[in-house]
Design a protein around this motif. Structure first.
Motif, mmCIF file in Angstrom:
data_model
loop_
_atom_site.group_PDB
_atom_site.id
_atom_site.type_symbol
_atom_site.label_atom_id
_atom_site.label_comp_id
_atom_site.label_asym_id
_atom_site.label_seq_id
_atom_site.Cartn_x
_atom_site.Cartn_y
_atom_site.Cartn_z
ATOM 1 N N PHE A 129 0.870 -1.180 0.000
ATOM 2 C CA PHE A 129 0.000 0.000 0.000
ATOM 3 C C PHE A 129 0.905 1.227 0.000
ATOM 4 C CE2 PHE A 129 -2.624 3.247 2.140
ATOM 5 C CZ PHE A 129 -3.798 3.151 1.388
ATOM 6 N N ALA A 130 0.848 2.015 -1.071
ATOM 7 C CA ALA A 130 1.818 3.092 -1.256
ATOM 8 C C ALA A 130 1.163 4.452 -1.104
ATOM 9 C CB ALA A 130 2.481 2.964 -2.626
ATOM 10 N N MET A 131 1.404 5.074 0.036
ATOM 11 C CA MET A 131 0.787 6.366 0.313
ATOM 12 C C MET A 131 1.813 7.403 0.779
ATOM 13 S SD MET A 131 -2.635 7.018 2.371
ATOM 14 C CE MET A 131 -2.868 8.336 3.498
ATOM 15 N N THR A 132 2.663 7.043 1.733
ATOM 16 C CA THR A 132 3.566 8.022 2.359
ATOM 17 C C THR A 132 4.649 8.489 1.391
ATOM 18 O OG1 THR A 132 3.184 6.923 4.468
ATOM 19 C CG2 THR A 132 5.062 8.414 4.363
ATOM 20 N N GLU A 133 4.974 9.783 1.487
ATOM 21 C CA GLU A 133 5.983 10.382 0.594
ATOM 22 C C GLU A 133 7.061 11.080 1.409
ATOM 23 O OE1 GLU A 133 3.545 13.036 -1.698
ATOM 24 O OE2 GLU A 133 2.826 11.412 -2.996
ATOM 25 N N PHE A 158 0.011 -3.689 -6.125
ATOM 26 C CA PHE A 158 0.153 -2.447 -5.353
ATOM 27 C C PHE A 158 -1.142 -1.653 -5.363
ATOM 28 C CE2 PHE A 158 4.765 -1.867 -4.577
ATOM 29 C CZ PHE A 158 5.243 -2.976 -5.262
ATOM 30 N N ILE A 159 -1.462 -1.075 -4.209
ATOM 31 C CA ILE A 159 -2.486 -0.019 -4.154
ATOM 32 C C ILE A 159 -1.714 1.291 -4.001
ATOM 33 C CG2 ILE A 159 -4.463 0.931 -2.909
ATOM 34 C CD1 ILE A 159 -5.126 -1.879 -1.922
ATOM 35 N N LEU A 160 -2.000 2.228 -4.875
ATOM 36 C CA LEU A 160 -1.251 3.486 -4.911
ATOM 37 C C LEU A 160 -2.207 4.656 -4.705
ATOM 38 C CD1 LEU A 160 1.210 5.328 -5.778
ATOM 39 C CD2 LEU A 160 0.343 5.084 -8.117
ATOM 40 N N GLY A 200 9.945 -8.241 2.043
ATOM 41 C CA GLY A 200 9.916 -7.192 1.014
ATOM 42 C C GLY A 200 10.335 -5.839 1.540
ATOM 43 N N GLY A 201 10.641 -5.743 2.840
ATOM 44 C CA GLY A 201 11.225 -4.532 3.409
ATOM 45 C C GLY A 201 10.328 -3.314 3.372
ATOM 46 N N HIS A 202 10.966 -2.160 3.547
ATOM 47 C CA HIS A 202 10.275 -0.865 3.522
ATOM 48 C C HIS A 202 11.013 -0.033 2.475
ATOM 49 C CE1 HIS A 202 8.251 -2.190 7.137
ATOM 50 N NE2 HIS A 202 9.430 -2.535 7.607
ATOM 51 N N CYS A 203 10.357 0.236 1.363
ATOM 52 C CA CYS A 203 11.088 0.748 0.196
ATOM 53 C C CYS A 203 10.705 2.167 -0.185
ATOM 54 C CB CYS A 203 10.831 -0.157 -1.007
ATOM 55 S SG CYS A 203 11.352 -1.855 -0.720
ATOM 56 N N LYS A 232 7.362 7.744 -3.452
ATOM 57 C CA LYS A 232 6.801 7.251 -2.179
ATOM 58 C C LYS A 232 7.933 6.660 -1.362
ATOM 59 C CE LYS A 232 2.399 7.876 -3.342
ATOM 60 N NZ LYS A 232 1.473 8.730 -2.576
ATOM 61 N N TRP A 233 7.734 6.546 -0.047
ATOM 62 C CA TRP A 233 8.740 5.821 0.749
ATOM 63 C C TRP A 233 8.117 5.115 1.941
ATOM 64 C CZ3 TRP A 233 12.978 9.434 3.304
ATOM 65 C CH2 TRP A 233 12.382 10.295 4.216
ATOM 66 N N TYR A 234 8.924 4.225 2.527
ATOM 67 C CA TYR A 234 8.471 3.338 3.621
ATOM 68 C C TYR A 234 7.325 2.440 3.173
ATOM 69 C CZ TYR A 234 11.751 5.696 6.478
ATOM 70 O OH TYR A 234 12.941 6.169 6.950
ATOM 71 N N ILE A 235 7.373 1.998 1.935
ATOM 72 C CA ILE A 235 6.294 1.164 1.416
ATOM 73 C C ILE A 235 6.588 -0.290 1.779
ATOM 74 C CG2 ILE A 235 4.941 0.571 -0.627
ATOM 75 C CD1 ILE A 235 4.942 3.614 0.517
ATOM 76 N N THR A 236 5.867 -0.764 2.774
ATOM 77 C CA THR A 236 6.136 -2.079 3.346
ATOM 78 C C THR A 236 5.874 -3.169 2.320
ATOM 79 O OG1 THR A 236 5.547 -1.274 5.532
ATOM 80 C CG2 THR A 236 5.510 -3.664 5.227
#
Ligand SMILES: Cc1cc2nc3c(=O)[nH]c(=O)nc-3n(C[C@H](O)[C@H](O)[C@H](O)COP(=O)(O)OP(=O)(O)OC[C@H]3O[C@@H](n4cnc5c(N)ncnc54)[C@H](O)[C@@H]3O)c2cc1C
Length: 401
Positions: A131-135, A176-178, A217-220, A164-168
């Protein structure tokens, strides 16, 4: 007020507890069972996931027609706590973030065609999601109104640019949900999209090193340079991004709390085991009042957390966004987890600081709890806003029919 749980939920809880005790806890002591980032190794995970599926303990949070057991949120609270007695537990049952929240929101809002394409493979355990939200600054973090990633409509497609960042989970995720900006409207400016890992026009900039163990998959940090998304892969409608975020994040935050209660109880369990046998100055640790006060305090705070979580779950089950209930549970349980790990390490002395128990793992992990899915301060700001709006009615009883 009825605090009983249905026999069906209790039966699931007991089966999960037995599964975790028998199959998952023993792995924590085996260094070979860990991947390079402190999580369960993929081969062990696959083996245990197959076992959980075979035992009918898979995706219990989803409806039967989606492939689950149709547990409501109160039932989930009971079961998730039992899963996370082990640090490896939730992912074994496909009840770990971010897949858990992504599956639940898609089940709720996706079209039948979107469910077949994007949801079902996650439910079957074939792919992972993110889930990609934070920037990064100056983009959106605590304040989604600051989101800068843009999706520009061109005919029947959208073209995405931004970061985006910190995308778990991003390094292992296929679906992906963006969240991206489609207009500058304050309420309807954001839109949620679905995209596949193999689509051109985006890439992972880096897997961000963090202090704690990592989800698979980390935090990317990820960059979009012209990713094209067909209009059919918009989740809900254009402009519904903020609404989708509310639908996803309320339950997702609460499921974090459900799991963290399990980890908090585990900390107490390990502390009690040591205190029961360890002697010093002629007295058993468990017989010292100072230790008893520490453990009694934790027991009380865990129960407060369970009550907050159960009430928020009950409110969600009744169709409310349960904003204030979820915020109170999130702040309390995130801080509780931190305190439980810290206290349990203290009671275990040097042993608590070693990797001989999972306490140090939980301690490192716990620090993120006060940040992810809304920092403490943001939730308290929301609570105060509600207090301003409701006044004394903040604490009103629901009088029912
Ligand atoms: C391990 C981890 C996993 C994550 N996974 C994901 C993910 O999968 N997808 C995703 O989109 N994001 C993810 N995030 C990002 C996370 O949701 C954000 O970190 C969080 O929303 C806070 O945003 P921020 O980091 O930009 O903090 P900022 O918005 O920069 O805030 C910084 C600090 O300022 C303070 N602050 C902010 N607002 C207020 C206020 N109103 N009042 C008082 N103080 C305030 C708080 O102390 C806050 O911690 C993850 C983060 C971590 C650490």
């Amino acid at each position: 007020m009825d605090f009983t749980i249905p026999p069906r939920v209790e039966a699931y809880r007991a089966r999960i507890a037995a599964f975790v005790e028998r199959h998952v806890i023993p792995l924590e002591r085996d260094p070979a069972a860990y991947d390079g980032h402190g999580n369960i190794a993929p081969s062990e995970l696959e083996r245990l996931r197959a076992l959980a599926k075979a035992e009918g303990l898979w995706c219990l949070q989803l409806k039967p027609e989606t492939g689950g057991a149709g547990l409501d949120k109160v039932g989930m609270a009971v079961c998730y706590e039992a899963m996370n007695r082990s640090i490896f537990g939730p992912v074994v049952f496909n009840s770990a973030a971010p897949d858990d929240g992504n599956m639940m929101v898609m089940e709720k809002v996706a079209t039948p065609a979107q469910k077949a394409r994007w949801l079902d493979p996650i439910v079957r355990g074939e792919v992972r999601s993110a889930f990609a939200m934070t920037e990064p600054h100056p983009g959106g973090g605590s304040d989604p109104g600051m989101i800068q990633t843009r999706a520009e409509r061109r005919g029947d497609r959208y073209v995405v640019t931004g970061r985006k960042w910190y995308i778990t989970g991003a390094e292992d995720a296929a679906h992906f949900i963006l969240m991206a900006r489609t207009s500058d409207d304050a309420r309807k400016g954001l839109t949620a999209f679905l995209f596949h890992r193999d689509s051109p026009g985006w890439h992972i900039v880096r897997r961000i090193p963090i202090m704690g163990p990592e989800e698979h998959g980390g935090h990317c940090e990820i960059a979009f340079e012209g990713l094209e998304i067909p209009a059919s892969d918009v989740l809900m409608n254009e402009g519904d991004g903020l609404k989708l975020t509310q639908i996803r994040l309320g339950p997702a935050r609460l499921t974090h709390c459900m799991r963290w209660l399990g980890l908090s109880k585990r900390c107490v369990e390990i502390a009690r085991e040591y205190a029961a046998v360890r002697q010093g100055f002629g007295v058993r640790l468990a017989d010292r009042e100072s230790i008893q006060l520490m453990l009694g305090d934790l027991a009380m705070r865990i129960e407060i957390g369970r009550l907050l979580v159960a009430k928020a779950a009950w409110a969600l089950d009744r169709g409310s966004f349960a904003r204030k209930e979820v915020s109170m549970a999130k702040v309390h349980v995130a801080n509780l987890l931190h305190a439980a790990a810290d206290t349990a390490i203290q009671i275990n002395g040097a042993r608590g600081y070693s990797t001989d128990t999972p306490l140090e793992w939980i301690y490192r992990y716990a620090r993120q709890a006060r940040l992810v899915d809304g920092a403490d301060e943001v939730h308290k700001m929301v609570l105060n806003r509600t207090l301003e709006a409701e006044g004394d009615a903040f604490w009103s009883w629901d009088a029912g029919e």
